[in-house]
Design a protein around this motif. Sequence first.
Motif, PDB file in Angstrom:
ATOM      1  N   PRO A  25       1.036  -1.128   0.460  1.00  0.00           N
ATOM      2  CA  PRO A  25       0.480   0.245  -0.366  1.00  0.00           C
ATOM      3  C   PRO A  25       1.042   1.328  -0.082  1.00  0.00           C
ATOM      4  O   PRO A  25       1.833   1.243   0.750  1.00  0.00           O
ATOM      5  CB  PRO A  25      -1.291  -0.033   1.493  1.00  0.00           C
ATOM      6  CG  PRO A  25       0.018  -0.840   2.642  1.00  0.00           C
ATOM      7  CD  PRO A  25       0.891  -1.888   1.433  1.00  0.00           C
ATOM      8  N   THR A  26       0.689   2.553  -0.773  1.00  0.00           N
ATOM      9  CA  THR A  26       1.595   3.618  -1.014  1.00  0.00           C
ATOM     10  C   THR A  26       0.672   4.724  -0.446  1.00  0.00           C
ATOM     11  O   THR A  26      -0.652   4.891  -0.730  1.00  0.00           O
ATOM     12  CB  THR A  26       1.416   3.953  -2.606  1.00  0.00           C
ATOM     13  OG1 THR A  26       2.540   2.322  -2.868  1.00  0.00           O
ATOM     14  CG2 THR A  26       2.529   5.289  -2.723  1.00  0.00           C
ATOM     15  N   ARG A  61     -13.447  -3.298   5.792  1.00  0.00           N
ATOM     16  CA  ARG A  61     -14.382  -3.368   5.726  1.00  0.00           C
ATOM     17  C   ARG A  61     -14.820  -3.009   6.656  1.00  0.00           C
ATOM     18  O   ARG A  61     -15.483  -3.396   6.270  1.00  0.00           O
ATOM     19  CB  ARG A  61     -14.631  -1.801   4.796  1.00  0.00           C
ATOM     20  CG  ARG A  61     -13.070  -0.873   3.837  1.00  0.00           C
ATOM     21  CD  ARG A  61     -13.927  -0.334   2.390  1.00  0.00           C
ATOM     22  NE  ARG A  61     -12.634  -0.085   1.720  1.00  0.00           N
ATOM     23  CZ  ARG A  61     -12.252   0.045   0.744  1.00  0.00           C
ATOM     24  NH1 ARG A  61     -12.562  -1.730   0.232  1.00  0.00           N
ATOM     25  NH2 ARG A  61     -11.534   0.473  -0.120  1.00  0.00           N
ATOM     26  N   ARG A  63     -12.120   9.539   2.182  1.00  0.00           N
ATOM     27  CA  ARG A  63     -12.771   8.784   3.062  1.00  0.00           C
ATOM     28  C   ARG A  63     -13.087   8.862   4.265  1.00  0.00           C
ATOM     29  O   ARG A  63     -14.029   8.322   4.799  1.00  0.00           O
ATOM     30  CB  ARG A  63     -13.250   8.102   2.228  1.00  0.00           C
ATOM     31  CG  ARG A  63     -13.529   8.225   0.513  1.00  0.00           C
ATOM     32  CD  ARG A  63     -14.203   6.263  -0.296  1.00  0.00           C
ATOM     33  NE  ARG A  63     -13.435   5.423  -0.424  1.00  0.00           N
ATOM     34  CZ  ARG A  63     -12.446   5.118  -1.462  1.00  0.00           C
ATOM     35  NH1 ARG A  63     -13.016   6.303  -2.753  1.00  0.00           N
ATOM     36  NH2 ARG A  63     -11.592   4.109  -1.504  1.00  0.00           N
ATOM     37  N   ASN A  65      -6.090   7.465   1.075  1.00  0.00           N
ATOM     38  CA  ASN A  65      -5.691   8.869  -0.166  1.00  0.00           C
ATOM     39  C   ASN A  65      -7.155   8.696  -1.192  1.00  0.00           C
ATOM     40  O   ASN A  65      -6.965  10.446  -1.421  1.00  0.00           O
ATOM     41  CB  ASN A  65      -4.967   7.860  -1.600  1.00  0.00           C
ATOM     42  CG  ASN A  65      -3.744   7.334  -0.671  1.00  0.00           C
ATOM     43  OD1 ASN A  65      -2.952   7.678   0.334  1.00  0.00           O
ATOM     44  ND2 ASN A  65      -3.024   5.846  -1.341  1.00  0.00           N
ATOM     45  N   SER A  66      -7.864   8.736  -0.961  1.00  0.00           N
ATOM     46  CA  SER A  66      -9.214   9.161  -1.407  1.00  0.00           C
ATOM     47  C   SER A  66     -10.217   9.896  -0.509  1.00  0.00           C
ATOM     48  O   SER A  66     -11.355  10.819  -0.940  1.00  0.00           O
ATOM     49  CB  SER A  66     -10.155   8.312  -1.923  1.00  0.00           C
ATOM     50  OG  SER A  66      -9.693   6.898  -2.457  1.00  0.00           O
ATOM     51  N   THR A  81      -0.114   8.347   0.069  1.00  0.00           N
ATOM     52  CA  THR A  81      -0.198   9.692  -1.506  1.00  0.00           C
ATOM     53  C   THR A  81       0.728  11.089  -0.439  1.00  0.00           C
ATOM     54  O   THR A  81       0.172  10.838   0.912  1.00  0.00           O
ATOM     55  CB  THR A  81      -0.875   9.858  -2.203  1.00  0.00           C
ATOM     56  OG1 THR A  81      -1.994  10.499  -1.059  1.00  0.00           O
ATOM     57  CG2 THR A  81      -1.680   9.447  -3.049  1.00  0.00           C
ATOM     58  N   VAL A  94      -5.705   1.906   3.210  1.00  0.00           N
ATOM     59  CA  VAL A  94      -4.952   3.040   2.556  1.00  0.00           C
ATOM     60  C   VAL A  94      -5.515   3.715   1.414  1.00  0.00           C
ATOM     61  O   VAL A  94      -5.426   5.143   1.249  1.00  0.00           O
ATOM     62  CB  VAL A  94      -3.378   2.336   2.108  1.00  0.00           C
ATOM     63  CG1 VAL A  94      -2.681   3.372   1.524  1.00  0.00           C
ATOM     64  CG2 VAL A  94      -2.499   2.162   3.039  1.00  0.00           C
ATOM     65  N   ASP A  95      -6.090   3.009   0.650  1.00  0.00           N
ATOM     66  CA  ASP A  95      -7.092   3.289  -0.503  1.00  0.00           C
ATOM     67  C   ASP A  95      -7.813   3.860   0.149  1.00  0.00           C
ATOM     68  O   ASP A  95      -8.092   5.371  -0.627  1.00  0.00           O
ATOM     69  CB  ASP A  95      -7.660   2.293  -1.318  1.00  0.00           C
ATOM     70  CG  ASP A  95      -8.337   2.929  -2.476  1.00  0.00           C
ATOM     71  OD1 ASP A  95      -7.770   3.423  -3.025  1.00  0.00           O
ATOM     72  OD2 ASP A  95      -9.798   3.023  -2.294  1.00  0.00           O
ATOM     73  N   ASP A  96      -8.799   4.080   0.181  1.00  0.00           N
ATOM     74  CA  ASP A  96      -9.621   5.162   1.671  1.00  0.00           C
ATOM     75  C   ASP A  96      -9.022   6.517   2.204  1.00  0.00           C
ATOM     76  O   ASP A  96      -9.713   7.112   1.951  1.00  0.00           O
ATOM     77  CB  ASP A  96     -10.619   4.278   2.889  1.00  0.00           C
ATOM     78  CG  ASP A  96     -11.562   3.330   2.275  1.00  0.00           C
ATOM     79  OD1 ASP A  96     -11.821   3.291   1.144  1.00  0.00           O
ATOM     80  OD2 ASP A  96     -11.842   2.276   3.424  1.00  0.00           O
ATOM     81  N   LEU A  99      -5.137  -2.277   2.645  1.00  0.00           N
ATOM     82  CA  LEU A  99      -5.135  -2.198   0.864  1.00  0.00           C
ATOM     83  C   LEU A  99      -5.605  -1.403   0.931  1.00  0.00           C
ATOM     84  O   LEU A  99      -6.116  -0.312   0.459  1.00  0.00           O
ATOM     85  CB  LEU A  99      -4.176  -2.939   0.229  1.00  0.00           C
ATOM     86  CG  LEU A  99      -3.082  -3.723  -0.057  1.00  0.00           C
ATOM     87  CD1 LEU A  99      -3.986  -5.036  -0.762  1.00  0.00           C
ATOM     88  CD2 LEU A  99      -2.288  -2.818  -1.445  1.00  0.00           C
ATOM     89  N   ALA A 100      -7.464  -1.342   2.006  1.00  0.00           N
ATOM     90  CA  ALA A 100      -7.979  -1.176   1.591  1.00  0.00           C
ATOM     91  C   ALA A 100      -8.066  -0.344   2.199  1.00  0.00           C
ATOM     92  O   ALA A 100      -8.890   1.721   2.258  1.00  0.00           O
ATOM     93  CB  ALA A 100      -9.245  -1.880   2.393  1.00  0.00           C
TER      94      ALA A 100
END
Length: 516
Positions: free
Chosen positions: A99-100, A448, A497, A494-495, A102, A490-492, A487-488
């Motif tokens: 996971p990255t 989640r 959320r 970065n977005s 930002t 970090v995606d949230d 991963l979920a």
Amino acid sequence: MPHVVTQSCCSDASCVFACPVNCIHPTPDEPDFLTAEMLHIDPTSCVDCGACVSACPVDAIVPKAKLTDAQLPFLTINADFYKQERPPRPLLAPVSPAPTVTKERQPLRVAIVGSGPSAMYAADELLTQPGVHVDVYDRLPQPHGLARLGVAPDHEKTRQVSRLFDQIAAQPGFEFHLGVEVGKDITHEDLLVDHHAVIYAVGASKDRELAVPGADLPGRTSATDFVAWYNGHPDHSHRRYDLSHKRAVVIGNGNVALDVARILTIDPERLVGTNVPTHVLQALRESNIEEVVVVGRRGVAQSAFTVPEFAGLLETPGVDVTLHRDEIMLDTATAALAEADHLPHAVAQKLRLLRRVDGAKANDHKRIVLRYLLSPTRVLGDTQLTGVEFDRMALETDVDGTVRSIATGEKEIVEAGLVLTSIGYRGVALPGVPFDERRGVIPNRDGRVLRAPDGDVFRGTYVTGWIKRGPSGFIGTNKSCAQGTVLALVDDFNSGRLPDIEIGPKPHRPWRRRRA
């Protein structure tokens, strides 16, 4: 000379990615990884480089020439895995992307509730990113959960995974808060004040109940409580068990059932130097138990124990493992697969080992007796239990291939002075967090947390490990499970959320503890 994966395999797949020729399977991207009982090295592909040995956190990988007599069965177990027809494999096992976070959104702060394997693997995933801070909370004064308090004391190699967790905890950005209980010392809402997200990694700590008359008699308890007692869990140090009868019964035949059966029959002097408390060691020395009967309600092909656990049990010095020959019967579906030589690897290996038991000569040792096709109907006794009444079962196969055990009407009574139940586990609800009572997990989608099964997302809240997926898999299985959750998360993040928090020096809170 090939290397061999042995009994203490934790399945965390570190060896998979260290191998330069992709000869260790199943890999985390393969469909059978989550159900595999251990990893296996292909003896024809292994180049004897030793990279896997260095990567393994529990010293489970051994060169063929250094195998002990007790480890020799794993030569066959590893090799047989590759006799089944499998799809072509790439030269190198695919690595899951990390996971990255930002740069625009840094820094990220995450609270993890629980400190067992699933929690520590999640922390490790998060800390691959710069600037991430992870606070791990646990109500106990010592970390690492079942890796410390659930592994049998004579399985010293498996316990070595704690060394990996200590390395994770030593990373910059990691902080322990031990002796802090969510719902008592701190709330879910408190955690979200200081953190962008909370990950719950609290496991499945409650036993499924034995719902038969007499189950509340003194002398009947759960195998999980017994394990906690002999491992020195602070919640169970006060317990005392009656070991004065010659026979104990364990209902259920998974790995925990075999663990407690072995501890009850092994020479206590072999536990000297382990973490077994002094009062427990003394109780085992004074024990009169000579036989432990391990009972399953289904057939031998449905044995819940894993191949490595059972193979290790058979090599326990001074303990005989026996079974009733008339109970080695296969359901029609399994028999058909066996006839066609299409049995799943784990089932085939279990049957091979059970047939080895059937042909073994019993010695004048304490013994573990495996019984099948028996379902408890009553725990017998008045003020103290005296035994268990069982229904004799028969196997039926439905048209869809499902195997069911049905009562025949025949009864059998097994006398005993101690009955331990090991029939499954379920999660426990936490204050302020959704819970699925039917499944015994926190409802979630890809980690989640949901407000209800199939409901909306419970913002900022995630889950990993057994409380996410139910009680399945092994220590290392939690690594890939944690990767998916992180991963979920970090995606949230970065977005945008996840809720914003005030980034700055942390305020003093009464639950703050020094770094462990």
